[in-house]
Scaffold this motif. Structure first.
Motif, PDB file in Angstrom:
ATOM      1  N   SER A 131       0.631  -0.524  -0.526  1.00  0.00           N
ATOM      2  CA  SER A 131       0.092   0.112   0.555  1.00  0.00           C
ATOM      3  C   SER A 131       0.493   1.311  -0.087  1.00  0.00           C
ATOM      4  N   GLU A 132       2.215   1.021   0.652  1.00  0.00           N
ATOM      5  CA  GLU A 132       2.643   2.364   0.719  1.00  0.00           C
ATOM      6  C   GLU A 132       3.037   2.750  -0.468  1.00  0.00           C
ATOM      7  N   ARG A 133       3.561   1.952  -1.497  1.00  0.00           N
ATOM      8  CA  ARG A 133       3.610   1.945  -2.929  1.00  0.00           C
ATOM      9  C   ARG A 133       2.937   2.759  -3.707  1.00  0.00           C
ATOM     10  N   PHE A 134       1.668   2.987  -3.249  1.00  0.00           N
ATOM     11  CA  PHE A 134       0.517   3.559  -3.750  1.00  0.00           C
ATOM     12  C   PHE A 134       0.159   3.658  -3.630  1.00  0.00           C
ATOM     13  N   PRO A 135       0.603   5.379  -2.843  1.00  0.00           N
ATOM     14  CA  PRO A 135      -0.153   6.203  -1.847  1.00  0.00           C
ATOM     15  C   PRO A 135      -1.346   6.423  -2.003  1.00  0.00           C
ATOM     16  N   ASP A 136      -1.917   6.879  -3.686  1.00  0.00           N
ATOM     17  CA  ASP A 136      -3.245   7.357  -4.479  1.00  0.00           C
ATOM     18  C   ASP A 136      -4.861   6.148  -3.914  1.00  0.00           C
ATOM     19  N   GLY A 137      -4.782   5.621  -3.274  1.00  0.00           N
ATOM     20  CA  GLY A 137      -4.909   4.388  -3.419  1.00  0.00           C
ATOM     21  C   GLY A 137      -5.047   3.293  -3.092  1.00  0.00           C
ATOM     22  N   GLN A 138      -6.140   2.593  -3.265  1.00  0.00           N
ATOM     23  CA  GLN A 138      -6.209   1.069  -2.753  1.00  0.00           C
ATOM     24  C   GLN A 138      -7.499   0.337  -3.418  1.00  0.00           C
ATOM     25  N   LEU A 139      -8.379  -0.164  -4.526  1.00  0.00           N
ATOM     26  CA  LEU A 139      -9.729  -0.468  -4.401  1.00  0.00           C
ATOM     27  C   LEU A 139      -9.432  -2.134  -4.485  1.00  0.00           C
ATOM     28  N   PHE A 140     -10.703  -2.174  -4.387  1.00  0.00           N
ATOM     29  CA  PHE A 140     -11.513  -4.174  -4.531  1.00  0.00           C
ATOM     30  C   PHE A 140     -12.255  -4.035  -4.570  1.00  0.00           C
ATOM     31  N   VAL A 141     -12.785  -5.154  -5.863  1.00  0.00           N
ATOM     32  CA  VAL A 141     -13.834  -5.377  -6.770  1.00  0.00           C
ATOM     33  C   VAL A 141     -14.049  -6.447  -6.977  1.00  0.00           C
ATOM     34  N   ASN A 142     -15.092  -7.383  -6.545  1.00  0.00           N
ATOM     35  CA  ASN A 142     -14.759  -8.362  -6.530  1.00  0.00           C
ATOM     36  C   ASN A 142     -16.546  -8.486  -8.298  1.00  0.00           C
ATOM     37  N   LEU A 143     -15.963  -8.898  -9.423  1.00  0.00           N
ATOM     38  CA  LEU A 143     -15.714  -9.221  -9.881  1.00  0.00           C
ATOM     39  C   LEU A 143     -17.080 -10.766 -10.203  1.00  0.00           C
ATOM     40  N   ASN A 144     -17.285 -11.609  -9.189  1.00  0.00           N
ATOM     41  CA  ASN A 144     -18.711 -12.639  -9.458  1.00  0.00           C
ATOM     42  C   ASN A 144     -18.419 -13.771  -9.958  1.00  0.00           C
ATOM     43  N   GLY A 145     -16.932 -13.931 -10.846  1.00  0.00           N
ATOM     44  CA  GLY A 145     -16.710 -14.439 -11.813  1.00  0.00           C
ATOM     45  C   GLY A 145     -16.822 -15.941 -11.532  1.00  0.00           C
ATOM     46  N   HIS A 146     -17.214 -16.793 -10.423  1.00  0.00           N
ATOM     47  CA  HIS A 146     -18.195 -17.543 -10.345  1.00  0.00           C
ATOM     48  C   HIS A 146     -18.226 -17.621  -8.925  1.00  0.00           C
ATOM     49  N   THR A 147     -19.502 -17.015  -8.559  1.00  0.00           N
ATOM     50  CA  THR A 147     -19.933 -17.488  -7.290  1.00  0.00           C
ATOM     51  C   THR A 147     -21.595 -17.759  -8.112  1.00  0.00           C
ATOM     52  N   PRO A 148     -21.904 -18.695  -7.019  1.00  0.00           N
ATOM     53  CA  PRO A 148     -22.747 -19.613  -7.507  1.00  0.00           C
ATOM     54  C   PRO A 148     -24.025 -19.072  -7.675  1.00  0.00           C
ATOM     55  N   GLY A 149     -25.153 -19.133  -8.433  1.00  0.00           N
ATOM     56  CA  GLY A 149     -26.795 -17.990  -8.496  1.00  0.00           C
ATOM     57  C   GLY A 149     -26.430 -16.829  -9.378  1.00  0.00           C
ATOM     58  N   ARG A 150     -25.158 -16.049  -9.485  1.00  0.00           N
ATOM     59  CA  ARG A 150     -24.715 -15.085 -10.136  1.00  0.00           C
ATOM     60  C   ARG A 150     -24.040 -14.951 -10.689  1.00  0.00           C
ATOM     61  N   SER A 151     -24.651 -14.342 -11.862  1.00  0.00           N
ATOM     62  CA  SER A 151     -24.206 -14.109 -13.518  1.00  0.00           C
ATOM     63  C   SER A 151     -22.599 -13.152 -13.196  1.00  0.00           C
ATOM     64  N   PRO A 152     -21.406 -13.195 -13.850  1.00  0.00           N
ATOM     65  CA  PRO A 152     -20.609 -12.381 -13.204  1.00  0.00           C
ATOM     66  C   PRO A 152     -20.458 -10.807 -14.110  1.00  0.00           C
ATOM     67  N   VAL A 153     -20.091 -10.323 -13.173  1.00  0.00           N
ATOM     68  CA  VAL A 153     -20.601  -8.781 -12.854  1.00  0.00           C
ATOM     69  C   VAL A 153     -20.027  -7.847 -14.403  1.00  0.00           C
ATOM     70  N   GLN A 154     -20.494  -7.622 -15.239  1.00  0.00           N
ATOM     71  CA  GLN A 154     -20.080  -6.515 -16.157  1.00  0.00           C
ATOM     72  C   GLN A 154     -19.447  -5.644 -16.295  1.00  0.00           C
ATOM     73  N   ALA A 155     -18.629  -5.580 -16.970  1.00  0.00           N
ATOM     74  CA  ALA A 155     -18.160  -4.392 -16.916  1.00  0.00           C
ATOM     75  C   ALA A 155     -18.098  -3.192 -16.905  1.00  0.00           C
ATOM     76  N   VAL A 156     -19.116  -2.833 -17.487  1.00  0.00           N
ATOM     77  CA  VAL A 156     -19.975  -1.308 -17.764  1.00  0.00           C
ATOM     78  C   VAL A 156     -20.019  -1.313 -15.873  1.00  0.00           C
ATOM     79  N   GLU A 157     -20.676  -2.134 -14.995  1.00  0.00           N
ATOM     80  CA  GLU A 157     -21.845  -2.110 -13.894  1.00  0.00           C
ATOM     81  C   GLU A 157     -20.669  -1.582 -13.518  1.00  0.00           C
ATOM     82  N   ALA A 158     -19.458  -2.620 -13.448  1.00  0.00           N
ATOM     83  CA  ALA A 158     -17.995  -2.622 -11.864  1.00  0.00           C
ATOM     84  C   ALA A 158     -17.415  -0.906 -12.619  1.00  0.00           C
ATOM     85  N   LEU A 159     -17.528  -1.019 -13.842  1.00  0.00           N
ATOM     86  CA  LEU A 159     -17.064   0.867 -13.789  1.00  0.00           C
ATOM     87  C   LEU A 159     -17.637   1.767 -12.833  1.00  0.00           C
ATOM     88  N   ALA A 160     -19.519   1.671 -13.091  1.00  0.00           N
ATOM     89  CA  ALA A 160     -19.838   2.084 -12.276  1.00  0.00           C
ATOM     90  C   ALA A 160     -19.832   3.138 -10.693  1.00  0.00           C
TER      91      ALA A 160
END
Length: 926
Positions: free
Chosen positions: A156-185
């Motif tokens: 984290s100290e090497r990247f001081p402008d922020g750290q972000l985490f996004v779950n794309l649900n690529g293999h989540t049972p019962g859920r479709s993968p998150v579309q790029a357009v939704e993740a970008l929003a």
């Protein structure tokens, strides 16, 4: 640091004291008026040497102070330091983002993988090269996400402008993968971009590209870390990749992704010794008390996977009477029962089964219910609805499941299931040992309906969705939402979960729930967006209504679709949806619904300047509201009718309608409606030349919008206030108001409001003599109005553009602009606008020396202005006629017209224009 500074200050202070003493002694020595005792007498007897000592001390102190100044940094300037540039972001947006999940306490030694990652990152940064995408792959349960999160915290100290985490649900049972357009929003919102500024539209590819461009711009020249968890494919994540080479992207996936210039970091099962050490650490027991051979067999049986090891250790920790051998026997039995599974999953699932069987029956049922939750994360209130228990009991269950490593904890007292655990929980339905899937979805959807009803009481004008109207067969306890900010915060957090529930309900053909949830979410999505998300929701609701044959519900969904389309400035689509809504409401005899749809359709026609249709729709809506006794509906229709009357220069009728609306709003204590009517009354009174009154009404409206924390409508009030300031001669105040409005409209993504602000700023530049800048701004506004289909805005821009072109000598271009503007204004019935264009045209002809043609334009403008009682354009026309007469040596006629114009200008408070006429009149004798 503080000690060093203290010593330095002490030295300086001591030196200052010594210098002062030397000065005194030297002065005394030179005067020879007294004798000093002891060694001080030597100084007195050698005065010139004392002067030398004084000089040396002074030089030494000066050098010391200079060194101190340098060590503490540059001196402060009288000017503030320049602000960092961040053109992509709105004012006040956070520059540093922190959204990594908490580092896992169960994380075990991955020193080899971590070292490889650190070496790769360090090498790229030291060489000044772009950081490659790092893909962390491996089987389920191996600890890919834990490794990525741990690495994120380490780096984290090497990247001081922020750290972000996004779950794309690529293999989540019962859920479709998150579309790029939704993740970008989600990423843009997390980066501080207001939802209304996030691009929307029907073309998913185009919207994705537009959002990706903003995202890349947002991270340009930044050093940020982005974790894209659970990716399904490279295509899914490619639009999310920052354009800046200084950003590190960590991707986790169960699949081998084909990325360009990637670094693959495979995460395998733990080495046996590491797995045993992890087990011992999490079991809470001393290694000396555990049989090493049994431990080695235990970790082997669960495939050396961190998830399985942590679950086994938790079982032993929670059963002090058990031995490692007891645990081994239970695991073997569970593993045999699940033998049909694949090797890796069999090992992990066996640990699940062992942990599950260790729960009480009540807690087992609760855990099973979580497997049917369509959302990503949940709190105790959702858990209570799913498990048919109280919120207190749900909270207790969730805490216990967390302690048992069966769920993960997330910030804000929220929880989520690992993908394999979700699949495991849902698997009980196939065995008939769980509640029905449909019932689970019905329960959670019903909970959200009740919670939305509570939230809507704070954000909806008039009647909100009432919880009492819901068919609830069990007790629902919504979360506390005592204020509007609390309701909006809850809605923003739960938005993805509610939309996921609606999708699941739709897939299960629970059409009634889809319709109700869409209606309950409509007020929030209407004002918060993203609007393309709302369009998809209301289309789904409309299809659900068609499936059930519920025409009233269909009409409601179409009406909401039309409102959102209007917000998106997609006026033809909005008109189509609202007209169909009106027809559906007529079919079922719903007069209130029909009135609401007519009111909204009238607003669309007003915005596109189809004034006849707008007036007809608002008049019909008003009649229906009066029949129903709906006071709020009456006020809304009157206010919107007043705007149409104002746009067609029927100022008395506009004032009458808005004044009646204002009385009703105040009677209902509807502050929002009150502010809207005050603002439009200010517009009308401004057109009538009552500037002081108009300014007072705009400021009252602005104060109410600020009280309501409605920044969007503050922008509209600021624009109108800026117009009054300009006409009153306060150009600085006008510029400030329009600039503030432009900033707010840009932040909210309101293209129509933004075009208005740009046009007003263009007018300011014209009247200030900056014709070139005026033309640039007015052409920008013109293009925006044409894109939006706003003919009124197009006509206003053409009028001002013609005046600006005339100022630089482009007569042909100016005449063409005036002609086109007059054509549009004539079609729209905007006679005030016609008078303004005719006055502009007359001024152009007069400066070109064609006094006869100019006088003809001014006379036409004068007739129109007097007919509609628009004093400003009347004064301008009279001034133009007088100046034409003056130019052809008709001073008597000229003086009469000019004095009439002078009197009107003075009455309006337009002093600069009045002063010009007075100077002209006094320039000639007599």
């Amino acid at each position: 640091m503080r000690l060093r500074q203290g010593i330095t200050i002490a030295v300086v202070a001591g030196g200052g004291a010594l210098t002062t003493m030397l000065v005194g002694l030297v002065t005394n020595a030179v005067s020879s008026q007294s004798r000093w005792p002891g060694w001080l007498g030597w100084i007195q007897r050698h005065p010139w040497l004392s002067f030398v000592m004084l000089g040396v001390a002074t030089v030494g102190l000066t050098a010391l102070l200079a060194a101190l100044s340098e060590s503490r940094g540059p001196t402060l300037s009288a000017e503030p330091p320049p602000r960092p540039k961040d053109d992509a972001g709105p004012p006040g947006a956070a520059l540093v983002l922190r959204s990594l999940p908490r580092d896992s306490a169960a994380f075990t030694d991955r020193s080899a993988e971590l070292e490889r990652l650190e070496v790769s990152v360090r090498a790229s940064q030291e060489r000044g090269e772009a950081l490659p995408v790092h893909v962390i792959d491996g089987m389920a349960g191996v600890g890919k996400t834990s490794f990525a999160v741990h690495a994120g915290h380490v780096l984290s100290e090497r990247f001081p402008d922020g750290q972000l985490f996004v779950n794309l649900n690529g293999h989540t049972p019962g859920r479709s993968p998150v579309q790029a357009v939704e993740a970008l929003a989600s990423l843009l919102a997390a980066a501080g971009v207001p939802t209304q500024q996030i691009p929307v539209g029907d073309d998913v590819d185009a919207v994705t590209e537009a959002r990706a461009a903003i995202w890349r711009s947002r991270l340009a020249d930044k050093k940020a870390l982005l974790i894209l968890d659970n990716a399904a494919s490279y295509r899914q994540l490619e639009p999310l990749l920052p354009g800046s080479g200084g950003c590190l992207v960590l991707v986790t996936s169960r699949k081998r992704l084909a990325a360009h210039e990637e670094v693959v970091l495979p995460v395998d099962a733990l080495p046996p010794d590491d797995a045993v050490n992890l087990f011992v650490r999490l079991s809470g027991r001393s290694a000396d008390t555990l049989d090493r051979g049994v431990l080695e067999e235990l970790v082997r049986l669960c495939g050396y996977l961190p998830l399985g090891v942590s679950l086994l250790a938790a079982r032993l920790r929670h059963h002090p009477s058990w031995s490692a051998e007891d645990l081994r026997e239970r695991l073997v039995a569970a593993r045999d029962r699940l033998g049909e599974l694949r090797a890796g999953e069999r090992a992990v699932t066996a640990t699940f089964d062992l942990s599950f069987r260790d729960l009480t029956p009540e807690r087992q049922r609760f855990f099973q219910s979580l497997g049917f939750y369509p959302g990503t994360d949940l709190d105790a209130y959702v858990g209570a609805a799913l498990g048919l228990v109280s919120v207190a009991a749900a909270r207790s269950h969730l805490d216990a499941l967390y302690d048992a490593h069966l769920i993960d904890e997330h910030p804000g007292s929220r929880y989520r299931l690992h993908d394999l655990l979700r699949d495991y929980a849902r698997g009980f339905a196939d065995e008939g040992a769980s509640m029905d899937h449909v019932q689970a979805v019905q329960r959670v959807c019903t909970y959200y309906l009740a919670a939305l009803a509570a939230a809507n009481t704070h954000i909806v004008r008039g009647d909100a969705v009432a919880a009492s109207a819901l068919d609830i067969a069990f007790r629902v306890e919504p979360p506390p939402m005592q204020t509007r900010p609390a309701a909006l915060s809850w809605l923003e957090n739960e938005r993805p979960n509610i939309l996921a529930c609606i999708r699941r309900a739709n897939s299960l053909a629970l059409h009634d729930l889809v319709i109700r949830l869409a209606a309950a979410m409509a007020p929030f999505l209407r004002q918060a967006g993203p609007w393309d998300q709302a369009v998809g929701l209301h289309r789904t609701a409309a299809e659900a209504a068609r499936h059930t044959g519920d025409r009233r519900a269909l009409a409601g969904a179409l009406a909401e679709l039309g409102v959102v389309r209007r917000c998106m400035a997609a006026y033809p689509e909005a008109t189509e949806a609202l007209n169909e809504a009106v027809r559906q409401y007529e079919t079922v005899g719903d007069r209130r619904g029909k009135a609401d749809a007519l009111n909204q359709a009238g607003i669309v026609w007003y915005l596109t300047a189809d004034n006849e249709a707008a007036a007809r729709a608002q008049s019909e809506a008003l009649a229906l509201y009066r029949e129903l006794g709906d006071r709020l509906g009456q006020a809304n229709a009157l206010a919107d009718l007043g705007m149409v009357r104002r746009q067609t220069s029927q100022f008395d009728a506009a004032v009458e309608a808005q004044s009646e609306a204002l009385l009703i709003y105040r009677e209902l204590n509807d502050r929002y409606g009150e502010a809207n009517s005050l603002r439009d009354l200010g517009v009308v009174h401004c057109l009538m030349g009552e500037y002081e009154r108009a300014a007072r009404q705009h400021r009252e409206a602005l104060d109410i919008y600020r009280e309501l924390d409605d920044r969007h409508h503050q922008a509209y009030a600021l624009n109108e206030l800026g117009v009054v300031c300009r006409l009153s001669g306060d150009l600085a105040g006008a510029r400030d108001a329009h600039a503030q409005a432009l900033e707010l409209f840009t932040e909210f993504g309101d293209r129509f409001g933004r075009a208005n602000s740009i046009r007003h700023l263009g007018v300011l530049e014209r009247v200030s003599g900056n014709a070139t800048e005026a033309i640039r701004l007015l052409e920008e506004a013109l293009d925006a109005y044409r894109d939006l289909g706003s003919r009124g805005g197009e006509a206003a821009s053409l009028s001002e553009l013609g005046a600006a072109l005339g100022n630089i000598g482009n007569r042909d271009g100016a005449v063409e602009a005036f002609q086109r503007s007059l054509e549009i204004l004539s079609e729209l019935g905007d006679r005030c606008g016609e008078a303004e264009v005719l006055n502009h045209w007359g001024s152009l002809l007069r400066t070109c020396g064609d006094q006869a043609a100019a006088r003809e334009r001014f006379e036409r403008a004068l007739t129109v202005a007097r007919d509609i009682r628009c004093p400003l354009e009347e004064a301008r026309a009279l001034e133009g006629i007088g100046r034409c007469d003056w130019a052809v040596d008709r001073p008597v006629q000229a003086a009469g017209s000019l004095r009439q114009a002078l009197a009107i200008y003075r009455k309006l408070g337009a002093d600069p224009a009045a002063d010009d006429i007075e100077r002209l009149l006094t320039s000639q004798p007599g």
